[in-house]
Design an enzyme around this catalytic site. Structure first.
Site, PDB file in Angstrom:
ATOM      1  N   SER A  96       7.719   5.085   5.442  1.00 20.34           N
ATOM      2  CA  SER A  96       8.855   4.408   4.825  1.00 20.34           C
ATOM      3  C   SER A  96       8.700   4.437   3.306  1.00 20.34           C
ATOM      4  CB  SER A  96       8.926   2.951   5.294  1.00 20.34           C
ATOM      5  OG  SER A  96       8.527   2.818   6.641  1.00 20.34           O
TER       6      SER A  96
ATOM      7  N   ASP B 229       0.869  -1.178   0.000  1.00 25.13           N
ATOM      8  CA  ASP B 229       0.000   0.000   0.000  1.00 25.13           C
ATOM      9  C   ASP B 229       0.903   1.223   0.000  1.00 25.13           C
ATOM     10  OD1 ASP B 229      -1.979  -1.876   0.433  1.00 25.13           O
ATOM     11  OD2 ASP B 229      -2.832  -0.882   2.192  1.00 25.13           O
TER      12      ASP B 229
END
Length: 287
Positions: free
Chosen positions: A247, A107
């Site tokens: 991230s 995602d």
């Protein structure tokens, strides 16, 4: 700007953006960043996020971020990190198993860039070289003429990622560095992907040739957890996870090995990120 696959525009978090502008846009803020981005600070934060005391952060975070808990396997989490790495209900992230289809490993918000023959490209105004990313000139040159895919995860995204195809992989190569946020505001002032800690491997895939996958740590993310070292793998199988924070995953594809979906290419050309989901089709094999 961020768009979904159907063209809807997503409004970004204005308060978060204002804070980041202060941190990255002032002398005092950048002095503070030298402390915040030190790996020792990230490790200390990681220890707390593994503790029982951190459970108190879970409910406020769910409410503040608007997380749809019906998407996930919810239980009595042992810590904030236990919650942060929660597993999605498999039916909520169906994996496209068509061999010719390129899938997203996670995602994220995706942008795609062509790798020029001098291996320099821009992301939100920040210039960097593939060789800087990998610290390996020989490997970087193999992807000249191919594509660089940037998958940016935010704190409310699912933080586990999968393999994009069947194949085998080389050992993981870890590169130490500072830990910065991967928010685009930070990219205006810092060459984030050269400075952050990261880990990469070469994937020898059945349908897309050799692909490099790089996991990049962000501010307060000290742990990139990959499940395998040298191993064989299957499409959709979990490759690893990030613990606590936003991230990025960077993937490098060789020349003519992939054809990225037109909506993603069009958005990227306009400096717009496209929302993609774990296992979703984002392209096809090359011609």
């Amino acid at each position: 700007m961020i768009k979904t696959r159907n063209g809807d525009i997503i409004v970004t978090n204005e308060n978060q953006n204002k804070l980041l502008k202060k941190l990255y846009g002032s002398v005092l803020g950048r002095v503070l960043l030298k402390t915040l981005t030190a790996p020792v600070i990230s490790r200390a934060a990681g220890i707390f996020m593994d503790s029982k005391a951190s459970k108190l952060l879970i409910k406020p975070f769910i409410k503040r971020s608007g997380i749809d808990t019906s998407q996930y396997i919810m239980r009595d989490f042992r810590s904030y990190n236990d919650f942060f790495t929660r597993r999605v209900i498999p039916e909520k992230r169906p994996v496209d198993y068509e061999p010719s289809h390129l899938i997203s490993p996670c995602d994220s918000k995706l942008t795609v860039h062509k790798i020029s023959k001098n291996s320099i490209f821009r992301i939100k105004g920040s210039r960097y070289r593939v060789s800087d990313l990998l610290k390996n000139d020989f490997l970087a040159k193999r992807f000249c003429g191919g594509y660089c895919l940037i998958f940016r995860l935010e704190v409310d995204d699912y933080h586990r990622y999968c393999y994009i195809d069947n194949g085998t992989k080389t050992e993981n190569t870890y590169i130490a560095g500072e830990l910065h946020t991967v928010n685009p505001i930070a990219l205006e002032r810092y060459n984030i992907y050269k400075r952050n800690c990261r880990e990469y491997t070469v994937l020898h895939t059945e349908n897309f040739g050799d692909v490099v996958q790089v996991e990049v740590g962000a501010m307060m993310v000290g742990r990139i957890v990959n499940n395998d070292d040298t191993a064989s793998f299957l499409r959709g199988e979990e490759k690893g996870r990030f613990e606590f924070g936003g991230s990025t995953i960077v993937m490098l594809f060789g020349k003519d090995s992939v054809r990225i979906d037109e909506d993603i290419l069009r958005n990227s050309a306009e400096d717009i990120e496209t929302v993609v989901k774990y296992g979703e089709k984002i392209g096809k094999t090359g011609e």
